[in-house]
Design a protein around this motif. Structure first.
Motif, mmCIF file in Angstrom:
data_model
loop_
_atom_site.group_PDB
_atom_site.id
_atom_site.type_symbol
_atom_site.label_atom_id
_atom_site.label_comp_id
_atom_site.label_asym_id
_atom_site.label_seq_id
_atom_site.Cartn_x
_atom_site.Cartn_y
_atom_site.Cartn_z
ATOM 1 N N TYR A 126 0.826 -1.210 0.000
ATOM 2 C CA TYR A 126 0.000 0.000 0.000
ATOM 3 C C TYR A 126 0.859 1.259 0.000
ATOM 4 O O TYR A 126 0.498 2.267 -0.607
ATOM 5 C CB TYR A 126 -0.994 -0.028 1.159
ATOM 6 C CG TYR A 126 -2.154 -0.921 0.806
ATOM 7 C CD1 TYR A 126 -3.207 -0.456 0.029
ATOM 8 C CD2 TYR A 126 -2.158 -2.256 1.187
ATOM 9 C CE1 TYR A 126 -4.241 -1.282 -0.340
ATOM 10 C CE2 TYR A 126 -3.199 -3.092 0.829
ATOM 11 C CZ TYR A 126 -4.231 -2.600 0.056
ATOM 12 O OH TYR A 126 -5.256 -3.430 -0.315
ATOM 13 N N ARG A 179 0.629 4.168 -2.849
ATOM 14 C CA ARG A 179 0.475 5.592 -2.520
ATOM 15 C C ARG A 179 1.602 6.429 -3.135
ATOM 16 O O ARG A 179 1.354 7.521 -3.637
ATOM 17 C CB ARG A 179 0.398 5.790 -1.011
ATOM 18 C CG ARG A 179 -0.978 5.383 -0.458
ATOM 19 C CD ARG A 179 -1.190 5.850 0.971
ATOM 20 N NE ARG A 179 -0.290 5.219 1.913
ATOM 21 C CZ ARG A 179 -0.514 4.050 2.519
ATOM 22 N NH1 ARG A 179 -1.606 3.387 2.270
ATOM 23 N NH2 ARG A 179 0.356 3.564 3.366
ATOM 24 N N CYS A 238 -4.639 6.136 -4.206
ATOM 25 C CA CYS A 238 -5.143 6.074 -2.825
ATOM 26 C C CYS A 238 -5.319 4.638 -2.359
ATOM 27 O O CYS A 238 -5.141 4.339 -1.191
ATOM 28 C CB CYS A 238 -6.481 6.793 -2.714
ATOM 29 S SG CYS A 238 -6.358 8.550 -2.988
ATOM 30 N N ASP A 239 -5.686 3.755 -3.284
ATOM 31 C CA ASP A 239 -5.939 2.364 -2.920
ATOM 32 C C ASP A 239 -5.868 1.484 -4.157
ATOM 33 O O ASP A 239 -5.617 1.956 -5.267
ATOM 34 C CB ASP A 239 -7.280 2.214 -2.210
ATOM 35 C CG ASP A 239 -8.455 2.725 -3.028
ATOM 36 O OD1 ASP A 239 -8.372 2.781 -4.263
ATOM 37 O OD2 ASP A 239 -9.479 3.068 -2.417
ATOM 38 N N VAL A 240 -6.098 0.206 -3.956
ATOM 39 C CA VAL A 240 -6.030 -0.780 -5.023
ATOM 40 C C VAL A 240 -7.039 -0.460 -6.130
ATOM 41 O O VAL A 240 -6.721 -0.535 -7.312
ATOM 42 C CB VAL A 240 -6.278 -2.192 -4.442
ATOM 43 C CG1 VAL A 240 -6.477 -3.217 -5.530
ATOM 44 C CG2 VAL A 240 -5.135 -2.595 -3.527
ATOM 45 N N SER A 241 -8.257 -0.104 -5.756
ATOM 46 C CA SER A 241 -9.283 0.139 -6.770
ATOM 47 C C SER A 241 -8.923 1.310 -7.669
ATOM 48 O O SER A 241 -9.198 1.281 -8.868
ATOM 49 C CB SER A 241 -10.658 0.341 -6.129
ATOM 50 O OG SER A 241 -10.687 1.507 -5.348
ATOM 51 N N GLU A 242 -8.287 2.313 -7.129
ATOM 52 C CA GLU A 242 -7.876 3.450 -7.954
ATOM 53 C C GLU A 242 -6.815 3.023 -8.971
ATOM 54 O O GLU A 242 -6.818 3.485 -10.115
ATOM 55 C CB GLU A 242 -7.345 4.571 -7.056
ATOM 56 C CG GLU A 242 -7.261 5.905 -7.758
ATOM 57 C CD GLU A 242 -6.905 7.014 -6.795
ATOM 58 O OE1 GLU A 242 -5.730 7.452 -6.821
ATOM 59 O OE2 GLU A 242 -7.789 7.438 -6.030
ATOM 60 N N GLN A 294 -14.238 -5.958 -0.092
ATOM 61 C CA GLN A 294 -13.668 -5.259 1.055
ATOM 62 C C GLN A 294 -12.711 -6.211 1.745
ATOM 63 O O GLN A 294 -13.000 -7.381 1.914
ATOM 64 C CB GLN A 294 -14.758 -4.792 2.026
ATOM 65 C CG GLN A 294 -15.558 -3.633 1.508
ATOM 66 C CD GLN A 294 -14.690 -2.439 1.161
ATOM 67 O OE1 GLN A 294 -13.791 -2.055 1.894
ATOM 68 N NE2 GLN A 294 -14.938 -1.843 0.010
ATOM 69 N N ASP A 295 -11.567 -5.721 2.131
ATOM 70 C CA ASP A 295 -10.545 -6.532 2.797
ATOM 71 C C ASP A 295 -10.762 -6.439 4.296
ATOM 72 O O ASP A 295 -10.184 -5.602 4.967
ATOM 73 C CB ASP A 295 -9.156 -6.032 2.397
ATOM 74 C CG ASP A 295 -8.045 -6.889 2.962
ATOM 75 O OD1 ASP A 295 -8.329 -7.885 3.642
ATOM 76 O OD2 ASP A 295 -6.878 -6.542 2.723
ATOM 77 N N PHE A 320 -7.084 -2.672 4.746
ATOM 78 C CA PHE A 320 -6.389 -1.846 3.765
ATOM 79 C C PHE A 320 -7.264 -1.401 2.609
ATOM 80 O O PHE A 320 -6.777 -0.809 1.676
ATOM 81 C CB PHE A 320 -5.183 -2.604 3.181
ATOM 82 C CG PHE A 320 -4.071 -2.798 4.156
ATOM 83 C CD1 PHE A 320 -3.543 -1.738 4.854
ATOM 84 C CD2 PHE A 320 -3.545 -4.050 4.364
ATOM 85 C CE1 PHE A 320 -2.508 -1.925 5.753
ATOM 86 C CE2 PHE A 320 -2.511 -4.248 5.253
ATOM 87 C CZ PHE A 320 -1.993 -3.182 5.944
ATOM 88 N N GLY A 321 -8.519 -1.723 2.609
ATOM 89 C CA GLY A 321 -9.367 -1.320 1.491
ATOM 90 C C GLY A 321 -9.914 -2.514 0.755
ATOM 91 O O GLY A 321 -10.701 -3.268 1.294
ATOM 92 N N GLN A 322 -9.460 -2.716 -0.474
ATOM 93 C CA GLN A 322 -10.009 -3.771 -1.306
ATOM 94 C C GLN A 322 -9.028 -4.920 -1.513
ATOM 95 O O GLN A 322 -7.828 -4.767 -1.408
ATOM 96 C CB GLN A 322 -10.393 -3.226 -2.690
ATOM 97 C CG GLN A 322 -11.515 -2.244 -2.664
ATOM 98 C CD GLN A 322 -11.027 -0.841 -2.421
ATOM 99 O OE1 GLN A 322 -9.921 -0.495 -2.798
ATOM 100 N NE2 GLN A 322 -11.835 -0.034 -1.781
#
Length: 140
Positions: free
Chosen positions: A61, A65, A70-74, A99-100, A105-107
């Motif tokens: 992550y 960044r 911002c995250d995996v999906s981006e 969702q993780d 951490f996000g996705q």
């Protein structure tokens, strides 16, 4: 991008080849699984700037960044366009996100194969999760 004519055979081979590979951040994780699948479909390596640059999820992550995401999906959206949220319409070979819950951490990403999505899991190779539990997906 148009999928190759033999993409379905490639999907079966890809999932079989990755099914028993143990989870390893920076080598065999959800981001690299999705990137590897996209390369099978003919995309340039979308994770070339991330490969080998982290050895734990938090490090992954941080690398994302630093690359401006911002995250995996981006990161996936930068390659495949905007995600779709009506997951029941996802097709085999698409990339789905969950969702993780375990790491916060996000996705987490996986590859759609019918009503299931194959995702890497710690302590295992790929595990099947129900497509209905995905939060959104991208057409690959």
């Amino acid at each position: 991008m148009t999928r190759p004519p033999d993409w379905e055979e490639r999907l079966v081979s890809f999932l079989q080849a990755h099914r028993s590979e143990p989870f390893a951040p920076g080598a065999r994780d959800c981001v690299l699984l999705a990137a590897d699948w996209l390369m099978v479909l003919g995309y340039a390596d979308p994770a070339c700037e991330f490969r080998g640059r982290y050895r734990c999820l938090m490090g992954g992550y941080r690398v994302l960044r630093k690359a401006g995401f911002c995250d995996v999906s981006e990161a996936v959206t930068s390659v495949l366009g905007e995600p779709k949220d009506h997951v029941i319409s996802a097709c085999r070979g698409d990339v789905a996100a969950f969702q993780d819950e375990r790491h916060g951490f996000g996705q987490m990403l996986g590859i759609v194969a019918g009503a299931q999505v194959w995702c890497p899991a710690e302590g295992y190779g790929l595990v099947a999760r129900p497509l209905k539990d995905a939060t959104f997906f991208w057409t690959a």
